[in-house]
Write an enzyme that holds these catalytic residues in place. Structure first.
Site, mmCIF file in Angstrom:
data_model
loop_
_atom_site.group_PDB
_atom_site.id
_atom_site.type_symbol
_atom_site.label_atom_id
_atom_site.label_comp_id
_atom_site.label_asym_id
_atom_site.label_seq_id
_atom_site.Cartn_x
_atom_site.Cartn_y
_atom_site.Cartn_z
ATOM 1 N N ASP A 73 -32.855 27.732 38.567
ATOM 2 C CA ASP A 73 -32.720 26.311 38.915
ATOM 3 C C ASP A 73 -33.051 26.052 40.390
ATOM 4 O O ASP A 73 -32.647 26.816 41.268
ATOM 5 C CB ASP A 73 -31.284 25.837 38.679
ATOM 6 N N HIS A 75 -33.186 22.309 41.473
ATOM 7 C CA HIS A 75 -32.392 21.089 41.657
ATOM 8 C C HIS A 75 -32.677 20.316 42.941
ATOM 9 O O HIS A 75 -31.758 19.991 43.701
ATOM 10 C CB HIS A 75 -30.906 21.417 41.544
ATOM 11 N N ASP A 101 -35.157 22.940 35.482
ATOM 12 C CA ASP A 101 -34.222 22.240 36.386
ATOM 13 C C ASP A 101 -34.779 22.143 37.803
ATOM 14 O O ASP A 101 -34.202 22.639 38.773
ATOM 15 C CB ASP A 101 -32.831 22.893 36.374
ATOM 16 N N ASP A 104 -32.804 16.571 40.070
ATOM 17 C CA ASP A 104 -31.392 16.163 40.049
ATOM 18 C C ASP A 104 -30.537 16.966 41.037
ATOM 19 O O ASP A 104 -30.885 18.078 41.416
ATOM 20 C CB ASP A 104 -30.788 16.267 38.642
ATOM 21 N N ARG A 105 -29.431 16.346 41.419
ATOM 22 C CA ARG A 105 -28.437 16.926 42.340
ATOM 23 C C ARG A 105 -28.898 16.954 43.793
ATOM 24 O O ARG A 105 -28.229 16.424 44.657
ATOM 25 C CB ARG A 105 -28.024 18.353 41.927
ATOM 26 N N ASN A 133 -32.700 21.673 30.934
ATOM 27 C CA ASN A 133 -31.969 20.542 30.347
ATOM 28 C C ASN A 133 -32.033 19.285 31.218
ATOM 29 O O ASN A 133 -31.845 18.174 30.728
ATOM 30 C CB ASN A 133 -30.508 20.915 30.056
ATOM 31 N N HIS A 134 -32.332 19.441 32.526
ATOM 32 C CA HIS A 134 -32.459 18.262 33.389
ATOM 33 C C HIS A 134 -33.841 17.605 33.306
ATOM 34 O O HIS A 134 -34.015 16.514 33.858
ATOM 35 C CB HIS A 134 -32.130 18.610 34.841
ATOM 36 N N HIS A 183 -34.485 28.470 29.331
ATOM 37 C CA HIS A 183 -33.691 27.922 30.441
ATOM 38 C C HIS A 183 -32.208 28.241 30.262
ATOM 39 O O HIS A 183 -31.545 28.707 31.175
ATOM 40 C CB HIS A 183 -33.868 26.407 30.547
ATOM 41 N N ARG A 230 -19.826 22.259 27.602
ATOM 42 C CA ARG A 230 -20.775 21.263 28.106
ATOM 43 C C ARG A 230 -20.981 20.098 27.136
ATOM 44 O O ARG A 230 -21.578 19.097 27.504
ATOM 45 C CB ARG A 230 -22.144 21.905 28.351
ATOM 46 N N HIS A 257 -29.604 28.070 34.399
ATOM 47 C CA HIS A 257 -28.683 27.079 33.823
ATOM 48 C C HIS A 257 -27.245 27.143 34.334
ATOM 49 O O HIS A 257 -26.508 26.181 34.188
ATOM 50 C CB HIS A 257 -28.712 27.230 32.286
#
Length: 325
Positions: A73, A75, A101, A104-105, A133-134, A183, A230, A257
């Site tokens: 990731d 991010h 990923d 995001d974040r 997943n993002h 992922h 989750r 992940h």
């Protein structure tokens, strides 16, 4: 920082067909991104169009040769992504598999996504991008990418263009025919790689089912399948990893992940390793990041790294979580 100014050399969408980027133009954009700036909207649209043409030719499980460096990731942590390239070597000198990923974040999702996509367009047989997943419309509207696109480009067009592109990202990689890289993890609906190859991947990540599980599942110490905290995917035990690897002649599962404090973490009797490549995640977790180099003999080496120094951002020291004290 607004990125919406348009250079005269790039045709605006709506003013006839989007011209193909030349290698020089592409490398100019890549240099701009390495310098920490974003590129004009028309350039992003052009890149995503070309990237879609490349990704549509790749299977759900993309075959990757060695040597290769595997990345977890990111991010939106652009400075750390650039630090990663300084440590591992840049494309095309180093080959890469990114486990998803990208967004995001962090504060620089736009630049991170644009940079890896630009590298894919420039060197399609040197870098492979998987879906995390993002990389989804729903998640990016909650965790920052959507708002960042709006702020930097003044409309949702860039977000829409990227999320359309994300639908084409492969679901997993197979390195040298024997290292499986999703992922997230495994799925109770999937026993063989062939079943992954036969999925229709060009869609928003579903709320359940095999495609969702590949993005969302996590390894666990408990045997068998379990409910995921989750709310999507499953937890899977060491017996599940062992059975899957055995059935598919695999030596290892590399997945991302999950935040792991050292940047990598072995599980399931070394049938599986988690890789996380965003140091000091969310600018406060105090974790190291890691990437995994795999050579021609399938020997591997983990490179750990700390956050890149940033001007104008508060310096957060590494702090032990209370449960270790």
């Amino acid at each position: 920082q607004s990125c919406s100014s348009q250079p005269s050399s790039v045709e605006m969408p709506g003013a006839g067909p989007i011209p193909r980027a030349t290698a020089n133009e592409l490398e100019g954009w890549i240099e701009t991104l390495y310098a920490g700036k974003c590129i004009p909207e028309a350039a992003v649209l052009q890149l995503c169009k070309k990237a879609t043409e490349i990704l549509i030719e790749e299977g759900n499980v993309v075959g990757v040769p060695v040597p290769v460096t595997v990345v977890g990731d990111i991010h939106g942590q652009l400075h750390d992504l650039i630090e990663l390239f300084n440590i591992a070597g840049k494309c095309p000198d180093t080959n890469f598999v990114f486990l998803g990923d990208y967004v995001d974040r962090g504060y620089y999702s736009v630049e991170c996504a644009t940079l890896v996509v630009a590298l894919k367009v420039r060197w399609p047989s040197r870098i492979w991008l998987l879906r995390g997943n993002h990389e989804s419309r729903q998640i990016t509207q909650v965790y920052g990418f959507y708002d960042e696109c709006l702020r930097k480009y003044g409309s949702a067009t860039v977000w829409q263009t990227f999320t359309n592109l994300f639908d084409y990202l492969p679901l997993a990689a197979l390195i040298a025919g024997q290292i499986f890289c999703p992922h997230g993890g495994l799925s109770p609906s999937i026993d063989t790689l062939e079943q992954i190859r036969s999925l229709d991947r060009v869609q928003e990540i579903p709320h359940e089912g095999p495609m969702c599980d590949l993005m969302w599942s996590d390894p666990d110490d408990r045997m068998g399948w379990g409910m995921s905290p989750r709310g999507a995917g499953y937890t899977f035990g060491p017996d599940i990893s062992d059975k899957f690897n055995h059935a598919n002649n695999l030596s290892l599962i590399i997945r991302a992940h999950q935040l792991v404090m050292e940047g990598y973490n072995w599980a399931h009797e070394k049938n599986l390793v988690t890789l996380f490549s965003a140091p000091n995640y969310c600018y406060r977790c105090g974790n190291q990041a890691a990437i995994m180099e795999i050579d021609e003999q399938l020997e591997y080496n983990f490179l750990q790294f700390d956050p890149a120094p940033r001007r104008g951002e508060p310096h957060v020291t590494r702090r032990m979580p209370e449960y270790f004290l």
